[in-house]
Design a protein around this motif. Structure first.
Motif, PDB file in Angstrom:
ATOM      1  N   ALA A   7      99.376 -16.997 -36.467  1.00  0.00           N
ATOM      2  CA  ALA A   7      99.176 -15.638 -35.964  1.00  0.00           C
ATOM      3  C   ALA A   7      99.277 -14.631 -37.099  1.00  0.00           C
ATOM      4  O   ALA A   7      98.475 -13.688 -37.175  1.00  0.00           O
ATOM      5  N   VAL A   8     100.234 -14.811 -37.995  1.00  0.00           N
ATOM      6  CA  VAL A   8     100.388 -13.907 -39.136  1.00  0.00           C
ATOM      7  C   VAL A   8      99.153 -13.960 -40.023  1.00  0.00           C
ATOM      8  O   VAL A   8      98.639 -12.922 -40.468  1.00  0.00           O
ATOM      9  N   VAL A  10      96.053 -14.883 -39.151  1.00  0.00           N
ATOM     10  CA  VAL A  10      94.896 -14.324 -38.438  1.00  0.00           C
ATOM     11  C   VAL A  10      94.949 -12.803 -38.439  1.00  0.00           C
ATOM     12  O   VAL A  10      93.971 -12.129 -38.782  1.00  0.00           O
ATOM     13  N   PHE A  11      96.094 -12.234 -38.079  1.00  0.00           N
ATOM     14  CA  PHE A  11      96.194 -10.777 -38.043  1.00  0.00           C
ATOM     15  C   PHE A  11      96.151 -10.177 -39.445  1.00  0.00           C
ATOM     16  O   PHE A  11      95.617  -9.083 -39.639  1.00  0.00           O
ATOM     17  N   ILE A  14      92.475 -10.067 -40.275  1.00  0.00           N
ATOM     18  CA  ILE A  14      91.826  -8.956 -39.560  1.00  0.00           C
ATOM     19  C   ILE A  14      92.142  -7.637 -40.245  1.00  0.00           C
ATOM     20  O   ILE A  14      91.263  -6.786 -40.435  1.00  0.00           O
ATOM     21  N   ALA A  15      93.392  -7.448 -40.641  1.00  0.00           N
ATOM     22  CA  ALA A  15      93.788  -6.214 -41.332  1.00  0.00           C
ATOM     23  C   ALA A  15      93.077  -6.086 -42.671  1.00  0.00           C
ATOM     24  O   ALA A  15      92.626  -4.989 -43.047  1.00  0.00           O
TER      25      ALA A  15
END
Length: 63
Positions: A7-8, A10-11, A14-15
């Motif tokens: 999750a870290v 992936v986000f 995205i950032a």
């Protein structure tokens, strides 16, 4: 690899893409502004008068 780490990543990805897109957009805005001779074109003028608003000279105010 744990779900939290995925999750870290992936986000974080995205950032990173969002920051790159922001930088590219700011450079595009600067390029278009330079092409117009440094003039700003108000969006409301474009909505009301179309693309001719970006090409026309601004109305001179009396001095």
């Amino acid at each position: 690899m744990s779900k939290e780490m995925m999750a870290v990543l992936v986000f974080g990805g995205i950032a990173a893409v969002a920051v790159v897109m922001l930088i590219m957009e700011r450079r595009g805005i600067a390029t278009r502004k330079a092409a117009r001779g440094g003039r700003e074109v108000d969006v409301s003028d474009l909505i009301a008068f179309g693309s001719a608003a970006g090409e026309a000279e601004k109305t001179q105010t009396p001095k």
